[in-house]
Design a protein around this motif. Structure first.
Motif, mmCIF file in Angstrom:
data_model
loop_
_atom_site.group_PDB
_atom_site.id
_atom_site.type_symbol
_atom_site.label_atom_id
_atom_site.label_comp_id
_atom_site.label_asym_id
_atom_site.label_seq_id
_atom_site.Cartn_x
_atom_site.Cartn_y
_atom_site.Cartn_z
ATOM 1 N N ARG A 157 6.802 -21.639 -10.187
ATOM 2 C CA ARG A 157 6.050 -21.748 -11.432
ATOM 3 C C ARG A 157 6.948 -21.471 -12.634
ATOM 4 N N PHE A 182 -2.018 -24.206 -17.018
ATOM 5 C CA PHE A 182 -2.171 -23.365 -15.829
ATOM 6 C C PHE A 182 -3.612 -22.908 -15.636
ATOM 7 N N TYR A 220 -6.064 -24.916 -16.100
ATOM 8 C CA TYR A 220 -6.580 -26.068 -15.367
ATOM 9 C C TYR A 220 -6.125 -25.991 -13.915
ATOM 10 N N GLU A 221 -4.836 -25.753 -13.733
ATOM 11 C CA GLU A 221 -4.242 -25.815 -12.395
ATOM 12 C C GLU A 221 -4.828 -24.746 -11.471
ATOM 13 N N CYS A 222 -5.170 -23.577 -12.046
ATOM 14 C CA CYS A 222 -5.650 -22.468 -11.227
ATOM 15 C C CYS A 222 -7.164 -22.450 -11.086
ATOM 16 N N VAL A 256 -8.359 -32.277 -12.559
ATOM 17 C CA VAL A 256 -7.222 -33.170 -12.337
ATOM 18 C C VAL A 256 -7.073 -34.183 -13.483
ATOM 19 N N ILE A 295 -5.428 -32.365 -16.347
ATOM 20 C CA ILE A 295 -4.005 -32.154 -16.069
ATOM 21 C C ILE A 295 -3.228 -33.447 -16.305
ATOM 22 N N LYS A 332 5.606 -34.432 -11.792
ATOM 23 C CA LYS A 332 4.331 -33.707 -11.846
ATOM 24 C C LYS A 332 3.193 -34.683 -12.119
ATOM 25 N N TYR A 381 -0.070 -35.553 -9.651
ATOM 26 C CA TYR A 381 -1.491 -35.384 -9.965
ATOM 27 C C TYR A 381 -2.234 -36.726 -9.974
ATOM 28 N N TRP A 388 3.396 -31.593 -2.684
ATOM 29 C CA TRP A 388 4.391 -31.488 -3.760
ATOM 30 C C TRP A 388 5.815 -31.651 -3.247
#
Lengths: 151, 151
Positions: free
Chosen positions: A49, A70, A72-74, A80, A83, B111, B115, B131
DNA sequence: GTGCCACTTCAAGTATACTTGAAGTTAACA
DNA sequence: TGTTAACTTCAAGTATACTTGAAGTGGCAC
């Protein structure tokens, strides 16, 4: 699985430990477990990260955007699309930025050649150059310094 | 010879008037004459310098470095060596910066593709991507979005 | 002549991204 | 048994690059 102290991560990324604590505080590098003495224990996921953080920061993303990314990602919810939108926007702005920097690079190069030729003209008692002649000129990337650069 | 008000320059460069006043205050855009009412009158030389300021600032030069550069440039003494040194250093750091940004661009691109493929896999009920598969991959710059991007 | 807009100066305030300091804990070493 | 190094938290401070606000001036339209 590899584990790292704050000092090791600090050295790995050439970032002060205070910055790593700050990133945790503002929520972009979180869930760092502590050992029995209460010290941070960084794991591979934190290193990965941090690489992303450095990349995004380096390319001009603000802390607020990183927080959004992050969060959003977490999140458990489906973000999606958000992101993808954020990444696509960042990619486009980055492409524009690189293009602009390449133009600016040429400007800096012209300035440098201009002053190098001023110096040369003084040494050889020649007519000093005129900026107008450099304004639209491009220079090959040979570092040998042998070419005059003027036609 | 063309002359401009602060508002015209402000619009020309998309910079607030306060910024132009600030640049004058800190000595990087100086010697701006005033008309009979005391208002700033910008001339071609100021426009040219502002272009250089924007270029240098855009490429990461600090105000302090800009101050140094223009103090050399405006000085009566011979500072051509200092100017060349400053410009050469800036050019080198800029070249490194562009290279780094190009690497970071690839990271952002990976990235994004990752996604986008997550989204596709959800729509088609396929296995979601991993990933690891994207970590070292590069993508052609076709915006058509038609290619899968995975081999 | 008065309303308004764009301008002026000068001082103080602000946003971002950290950095520093104080006070305390833990673990290893002499 | 110190004491030294490395860590902890939390609050406050700092650097950079502007931005905003207050108070005032000049010129033009109505």
């Amino acid at each position: 699985m590899a584990e790292y102290t704050i000092k090791e991560v600090s050295e790995m990324f050439s970032l002060p430990a205070s910055t790593l604590r700050y990133y945790e505080e503002i929520g972009i590098l979180t869930n760092i477990p502590r050992n029995s003495s209460g010290n941070r224990v960084y794991q591979e996921c934190h290193i990965a990260r941090l690489r992303t953080i450095c990349c995004f920061k380096n390319t001009g993303m603000s802390m607020a955007q990183l927080q959004a990314f992050f969060s959003y990602e977490c999140s458990n919810e489906d973000h999606v699309e958000d992101i993808i939108r954020l990444l696509a926007e960042h990619k486009d702005s980055l492409a524009k930025k690189i293009e602009q920097l390449q133009r600016d690079y040429i400007h800096v190069q012209r300035k440098l050649h201009f002053y190098q030729d001023i110096k040369k003209s003084r040494e050889t008692q020649m007519q000093p150059p005129v900026w107008e002649d450099y304004k639209y000129q491009t220079f090959a990337e040979n570092e040998g310094d042998g070419a005059d650069g003027r036609s």
